[in-house]
Scaffold this active site. Structure first.
Site, PDB file in Angstrom:
ATOM      1  N   LYS A  66     -13.685  -3.807  -3.170  1.00 36.67           N
ATOM      2  CA  LYS A  66     -14.273  -2.608  -3.494  1.00 36.67           C
ATOM      3  C   LYS A  66     -13.270  -1.706  -4.007  1.00 36.67           C
ATOM      4  CE  LYS A  66     -18.128  -1.509  -2.216  1.00 36.67           C
ATOM      5  NZ  LYS A  66     -19.417  -1.380  -3.271  1.00 36.67           N
ATOM      6  N   LYS A  81      -9.447 -11.091  -7.324  1.00 40.74           N
ATOM      7  CA  LYS A  81     -10.646 -11.238  -5.937  1.00 40.74           C
ATOM      8  C   LYS A  81     -11.557 -10.002  -6.064  1.00 40.74           C
ATOM      9  CE  LYS A  81      -9.385 -10.531  -1.577  1.00 40.74           C
ATOM     10  NZ  LYS A  81      -8.893 -10.613  -0.157  1.00 40.74           N
ATOM     11  N   LYS A 117       0.788  -1.276  -0.008  1.00 35.63           N
ATOM     12  CA  LYS A 117      -0.035  -0.111   0.029  1.00 35.63           C
ATOM     13  C   LYS A 117       0.796   1.320  -0.006  1.00 35.63           C
ATOM     14  CE  LYS A 117      -4.030  -2.388   2.149  1.00 35.63           C
ATOM     15  NZ  LYS A 117      -5.005  -2.131   3.124  1.00 35.63           N
TER      16      LYS A 117
END
Length: 335
Positions: free
Chosen positions: A201, A198, A115
């Site tokens: 959102k 996968k 991230k």
């Protein structure tokens, strides 16, 4: 009578609705575990702060998450359901965990590395770096024996085990060493438009995401538009027929029948008929869930009472653990 083993798991209130992957990959199994374990489940609103949500959105999504969890089958009479921030001991133990964790150890957490590389150092908050230590505190506060998580959280569970073992060795035997209860791989659900990724959102497009709180007609359209392939055979083959395999997994998970039975049921039928059938199963399964969640949200007083009771039950366990921790490390108790 034997004491039930304790499980602890949490989910972030980062969106207005859970999606199909959240349910089949995690919450469905939480519902099953509440019948066999002493189950503690929390909406981890403190973890959600790493994404800097708008205050009103966070407040709304937190209650919406609780309503959906109950509508999906979590029973506050069978499990302890609460909001993370309602138990201050989470933050208090997190600081102790941070003081036990080496900087290099924290730097090696793959989710942080992934991230932070995407966002850049200047835009990455410190909370993302310390997230695994708060997660360790979440787990260890409740002396959990097992932690239902996805495969992507395995490294965080290993850190939690290391920190618990380190504390027990350095001070005194205080924490239960938890085991990761890695959720069944068969329930992994993929994006309808990109069946190699996968369902998440964070995807660039929401057209491949089935949100449980969306109107039925919205999800029917998404299911009928799911990517398949140029063949006609309805067969489970993740490598060559990822889209069809994903739809078979969804159909199997919601009907309770094996994938092989679904293959036989649709043998000789076209993809259009198959997708329509999967859409019908999805909509019929989640229609009462959506209705129940919406009903619960019309009475926030009732929801808040459930959460108050859950926080009291959680705090009774968490505060005992924190007191033992403070005593072990030499924190002076308040008279």
């Amino acid at each position: 009578m034997a004491t039930k083993e304790r499980v602890l798991s949490g989910i972030q209130p980062t969106h207005e609705s859970f999606h199909l992957g959240n349910y089949l990959g995690a919450v469905k199994q939480w519902v099953e575990l509440q019948d066999t374990h002493d189950a503690f489940y929390c909406v981890v609103d403190l973890h959600a702060l790493t994404a800097s949500p708008e205050p009103q959105a966070l407040r709304r999504r937190t209650l919406a998450s609780v309503a959906q969890l109950i509508a999906l089958g979590l029973d506050p009479e069978k499990c302890t359901l609460f909001i993370q921030s309602h138990v201050p001991a989470h933050n208090q133990l997190a600081w102790v965990m941070e003081c036990l964790t080496g900087f290099g150890e924290a730097s090696r957490m793959t989710q942080f590395k992934d991230k932070s590389q995407k966002s850049g150092a200047d835009r990455t908050v410190v909370g993302l770096f310390t997230y695994p230590m708060l997660m360790a505190a979440d787990i260890l506060l409740y002396q959990a024996h097992q932690v239902p998580v996805g495969e992507d959280q395995r490294q965080h569970i290993e850190l939690t085990r290391d920190l618990a073992t380190r504390f027990n060795s350095q001070y005194k035997d205080t924490f239960t060493i938890p085991n990761g209860y890695i959720l069944k791989a068969g329930a992994k659900i993929y994006d309808l438009q990109d069946p190699t990724s996968k369902m998440s959102k964070s995807a660039e497009s929401q057209s491949g995401i089935i949100d449980l709180m969306d109107a039925p007609e919205v999800n029917i359209k998404k299911m009928k538009s799911a990517v398949t392939d140029t063949e006609r055979e309805i067969k489970f083959d993740e490598k060559n027929k990822a889209g069809i395999s994903n739809l078979l997994t969804i159909y199997s998970a919601l009907t309770g029948q094996p994938v092989s039975a679904a293959e036989n049921e649709f043998a000789g039928k076209g993809y259009g008929d198959f997708k329509a059938a999967v859409a019908e199963v999805v909509v019929d399964y989640f229609r009462p869930v959506r209705e129940k969640a919406l009903e619960l949200l019309t009475d926030p007083t009732h929801l808040n009472q459930i959460l108050k009771t859950g926080a009291e039950k959680a705090s009774a366990v968490a505060e005992k653990t924190l007191a033992d921790v403070y005593d072990a490390i030499g924190i002076t108790s308040r008279a």
